[in-house]
Write a protein that holds these residues in place. Sequence first.
Motif, PDB file in Angstrom:
ATOM      1  N   ALA A  34       0.719  -1.018   0.031  1.00 59.14           N
ATOM      2  CA  ALA A  34       0.055  -0.013  -0.109  1.00 59.14           C
ATOM      3  C   ALA A  34       0.907   1.094  -0.084  1.00 59.14           C
ATOM      4  O   ALA A  34       0.724   2.178  -0.688  1.00 59.14           O
ATOM      5  N   ASP A  35       1.918   1.402   0.688  1.00 58.76           N
ATOM      6  CA  ASP A  35       2.779   2.404   0.791  1.00 58.76           C
ATOM      7  C   ASP A  35       3.688   2.596  -0.236  1.00 58.76           C
ATOM      8  O   ASP A  35       3.871   3.740  -0.705  1.00 58.76           O
ATOM      9  N   HIS A  36       3.653   1.700  -1.127  1.00 56.74           N
ATOM     10  CA  HIS A  36       4.562   1.822  -2.277  1.00 56.74           C
ATOM     11  C   HIS A  36       3.763   1.768  -3.739  1.00 56.74           C
ATOM     12  O   HIS A  36       4.188   1.285  -4.627  1.00 56.74           O
ATOM     13  N   GLY A  37       2.578   1.756  -3.560  1.00 59.82           N
ATOM     14  CA  GLY A  37       1.715   1.666  -4.692  1.00 59.82           C
ATOM     15  C   GLY A  37       1.349   0.381  -5.470  1.00 59.82           C
ATOM     16  O   GLY A  37       1.147   0.386  -6.764  1.00 59.82           O
ATOM     17  N   ARG A  38       1.469  -0.799  -4.794  1.00 58.51           N
ATOM     18  CA  ARG A  38       1.815  -2.083  -5.461  1.00 58.51           C
ATOM     19  C   ARG A  38       0.576  -3.011  -4.775  1.00 58.51           C
ATOM     20  O   ARG A  38       0.556  -3.958  -5.113  1.00 58.51           O
ATOM     21  N   SER A  39      -0.445  -2.375  -4.346  1.00 58.47           N
ATOM     22  CA  SER A  39      -1.664  -3.321  -3.793  1.00 58.47           C
ATOM     23  C   SER A  39      -2.380  -3.956  -4.964  1.00 58.47           C
ATOM     24  O   SER A  39      -2.955  -5.027  -4.748  1.00 58.47           O
ATOM     25  N   ASN A  40      -2.391  -3.483  -6.129  1.00 61.67           N
ATOM     26  CA  ASN A  40      -2.968  -4.178  -7.333  1.00 61.67           C
ATOM     27  C   ASN A  40      -2.125  -4.952  -7.993  1.00 61.67           C
ATOM     28  O   ASN A  40      -2.647  -5.462  -9.038  1.00 61.67           O
ATOM     29  N   GLU A  41      -1.043  -5.256  -7.586  1.00 63.81           N
ATOM     30  CA  GLU A  41      -0.142  -6.290  -8.200  1.00 63.81           C
ATOM     31  C   GLU A  41      -0.849  -7.600  -8.333  1.00 63.81           C
ATOM     32  O   GLU A  41      -1.438  -8.191  -7.381  1.00 63.81           O
ATOM     33  N   SER A  42      -0.796  -8.309  -9.484  1.00 63.56           N
ATOM     34  CA  SER A  42      -1.116  -9.610  -9.402  1.00 63.56           C
ATOM     35  C   SER A  42      -0.419 -10.621 -10.172  1.00 63.56           C
ATOM     36  O   SER A  42       0.447 -10.055 -10.877  1.00 63.56           O
ATOM     37  N   GLY A  43      -0.380 -11.849 -10.188  1.00 61.75           N
ATOM     38  CA  GLY A  43       0.395 -12.801 -10.765  1.00 61.75           C
ATOM     39  C   GLY A  43       1.468 -13.385  -9.948  1.00 61.75           C
ATOM     40  O   GLY A  43       1.308 -13.299  -8.741  1.00 61.75           O
ATOM     41  N   GLY A  44       2.247 -13.936 -10.603  1.00 70.73           N
ATOM     42  CA  GLY A  44       3.552 -14.437  -9.983  1.00 70.73           C
ATOM     43  C   GLY A  44       4.688 -13.571  -9.785  1.00 70.73           C
ATOM     44  O   GLY A  44       4.637 -12.398  -9.876  1.00 70.73           O
ATOM     45  N   ARG A  45       5.911 -14.151  -9.463  1.00 67.94           N
ATOM     46  CA  ARG A  45       7.086 -13.329  -8.980  1.00 67.94           C
ATOM     47  C   ARG A  45       7.525 -12.619 -10.187  1.00 67.94           C
ATOM     48  O   ARG A  45       7.529 -13.116 -11.397  1.00 67.94           O
ATOM     49  N   SER A  46       7.828 -11.290 -10.030  1.00 67.10           N
ATOM     50  CA  SER A  46       8.108 -10.436 -11.344  1.00 67.10           C
ATOM     51  C   SER A  46       9.597 -10.016 -11.237  1.00 67.10           C
ATOM     52  O   SER A  46      10.086  -9.075 -11.946  1.00 67.10           O
ATOM     53  N   LEU A  47      10.348 -10.517 -10.232  1.00 64.07           N
ATOM     54  CA  LEU A  47      11.977  -9.950 -10.163  1.00 64.07           C
ATOM     55  C   LEU A  47      12.917 -11.118 -10.419  1.00 64.07           C
ATOM     56  O   LEU A  47      12.319 -12.468 -10.239  1.00 64.07           O
ATOM     57  N   PRO A  48      14.141 -10.605 -11.094  1.00 66.87           N
ATOM     58  CA  PRO A  48      14.905 -11.766 -11.466  1.00 66.87           C
ATOM     59  C   PRO A  48      15.254 -12.453 -10.137  1.00 66.87           C
ATOM     60  O   PRO A  48      15.227 -12.168  -8.874  1.00 66.87           O
ATOM     61  N   SER A  49      15.780 -13.785 -10.183  1.00 66.17           N
ATOM     62  CA  SER A  49      16.282 -14.453  -9.254  1.00 66.17           C
ATOM     63  C   SER A  49      17.617 -14.466  -9.067  1.00 66.17           C
ATOM     64  O   SER A  49      18.716 -14.651  -9.821  1.00 66.17           O
ATOM     65  N   ARG A  50      17.996 -13.959  -7.766  1.00 60.51           N
ATOM     66  CA  ARG A  50      19.735 -14.050  -7.444  1.00 60.51           C
ATOM     67  C   ARG A  50      20.422 -15.706  -7.688  1.00 60.51           C
ATOM     68  O   ARG A  50      21.414 -15.516  -8.161  1.00 60.51           O
ATOM     69  N   GLU A  51      19.679 -16.625  -7.513  1.00 61.51           N
ATOM     70  CA  GLU A  51      20.018 -17.762  -7.500  1.00 61.51           C
ATOM     71  C   GLU A  51      20.625 -18.192  -9.254  1.00 61.51           C
ATOM     72  O   GLU A  51      21.580 -18.729  -9.270  1.00 61.51           O
ATOM     73  N   ILE A  52      19.449 -17.793  -9.846  1.00 65.28           N
ATOM     74  CA  ILE A  52      19.725 -18.086 -11.219  1.00 65.28           C
ATOM     75  C   ILE A  52      20.954 -17.224 -11.951  1.00 65.28           C
ATOM     76  O   ILE A  52      21.747 -17.525 -12.733  1.00 65.28           O
ATOM     77  N   VAL A  53      20.874 -15.916 -11.445  1.00 67.39           N
ATOM     78  CA  VAL A  53      21.959 -14.963 -11.833  1.00 67.39           C
ATOM     79  C   VAL A  53      22.958 -15.371 -11.487  1.00 67.39           C
ATOM     80  O   VAL A  53      24.125 -15.356 -12.397  1.00 67.39           O
ATOM     81  N   ASN A  54      23.286 -15.905 -10.248  1.00 65.03           N
ATOM     82  CA  ASN A  54      24.687 -16.312  -9.895  1.00 65.03           C
ATOM     83  C   ASN A  54      25.146 -17.660 -10.769  1.00 65.03           C
ATOM     84  O   ASN A  54      26.359 -17.620 -10.983  1.00 65.03           O
ATOM     85  N   GLU A  55      24.173 -18.534 -10.941  1.00 61.92           N
ATOM     86  CA  GLU A  55      24.612 -19.473 -11.819  1.00 61.92           C
ATOM     87  C   GLU A  55      24.731 -19.119 -13.136  1.00 61.92           C
ATOM     88  O   GLU A  55      25.865 -19.904 -13.658  1.00 61.92           O
ATOM     89  N   VAL A  56      24.044 -18.349 -13.587  1.00 54.72           N
ATOM     90  CA  VAL A  56      24.519 -17.760 -15.133  1.00 54.72           C
ATOM     91  C   VAL A  56      25.944 -17.173 -15.208  1.00 54.72           C
ATOM     92  O   VAL A  56      26.689 -17.597 -16.094  1.00 54.72           O
ATOM     93  N   ILE A  57      26.154 -16.381 -14.309  1.00 63.23           N
ATOM     94  CA  ILE A  57      27.617 -15.663 -14.307  1.00 63.23           C
ATOM     95  C   ILE A  57      28.480 -16.755 -13.993  1.00 63.23           C
ATOM     96  O   ILE A  57      29.625 -16.594 -14.673  1.00 63.23           O
ATOM     97  N   GLU A  58      28.462 -17.830 -13.192  1.00 62.51           N
ATOM     98  CA  GLU A  58      29.647 -18.522 -12.885  1.00 62.51           C
ATOM     99  C   GLU A  58      29.720 -19.550 -14.194  1.00 62.51           C
ATOM    100  O   GLU A  58      30.989 -19.911 -14.464  1.00 62.51           O
ATOM    101  N   ALA A  59      28.704 -19.934 -14.732  1.00 61.63           N
ATOM    102  CA  ALA A  59      28.744 -20.742 -16.149  1.00 61.63           C
ATOM    103  C   ALA A  59      29.459 -19.665 -17.241  1.00 61.63           C
ATOM    104  O   ALA A  59      30.333 -20.406 -17.905  1.00 61.63           O
ATOM    105  N   VAL A  60      29.290 -18.444 -17.342  1.00 61.06           N
ATOM    106  CA  VAL A  60      29.855 -17.689 -18.432  1.00 61.06           C
ATOM    107  C   VAL A  60      31.153 -17.495 -17.823  1.00 61.06           C
ATOM    108  O   VAL A  60      32.029 -17.765 -18.980  1.00 61.06           O
TER     109      VAL A  60
END
Length: 312
Positions: A34-60
């Motif tokens: 409510a304080d950040h104007g996100r009360s109407n958000e719906s659906g699943g996770r919308s942020l990147p995953s730290r775990e996946i990003v770390n795995e990608v960078i280690e692979a690169v």
Amino acid sequence: MARLKYHSEADHNIDWQLDGVVQGLHEARDRWRADHGRSNESGGRSLPSREIVNEVIEAVIGAVFPMRLGPSDLRHQSEDFYIGYTLDAALNALLDQVIFELDHTAMRRGETPSDHRDQAVGIVRDFAAMLPTIRCWLDIDIMAAYRGDPAARSVDEVLLCYPGVTAVIHHRLAHQLYASGAPLLARMVSEAAHSATGIDIHPGASIGSGFFIDHGTGVVIGETAIIGDRVRVYQAVTLGAKRFPADDSGQLEKGHARHPIVEDDVVIYAGATILGRVTIGHDAIIGGNVWLTRSVEPHSNVNQASLQKSPC
């Protein structure tokens, strides 16, 4: 559902009274949204995953240095196959995370939802295309570390063991993501290196070739810092901001050039703090534990004694 990596096998039959805890966390989330104007958000996770990003960078990183940071059973005759296979998988995973970031950024701005796939593909293609150049830069960085440390017995030791080199590898990759339009992913990459090494380099910092961080713990390099070629810094060095201007509402203003410019062939010894948009001239030497908020001429030798004698 997330699975705990470690858990107790014993049947304790303890009532943790979680109903109240779950409800309290629900209310805390509602307040934040409510304080950040996100009360109407719906659906699943919308942020990147730290775990996946770390795995990608280690692979690169493994693909960039396959025989030293890749799999232990890799052989020269299969290097190219391994690199192609690894990068294909890593870049596809990275694409998903870039889309998450672009979607989330659009949502925060209140923009109408749109398909960001083409933009994300462009970012990932730019990142991939720069990998050979990044490898060349890193080879120069590694040689600078080897030549700059009399304790180093080989370039392999430097690559495998030196936290400063680990931090620079992550920074080169993070900076490319930052420049290509994925600043959140870039920050996640840099913070993974920060956690592992104690070296905090903002992905926005521009760093020239042959950069060497000796020892490294406690080094801080800010977002708008510009560092030239063949610069060497030691542990606990800070290239930071002197002031943080705020707007009329009291919020800190973003994007201003507020960190130092360090020209070519500068050495900054342990514990030195350099603040503000000042310029350290080429071939200068900044002594240990010096506190600087003014520019320094080329070929200067600045230490605590010289600062005490200075009228500034």
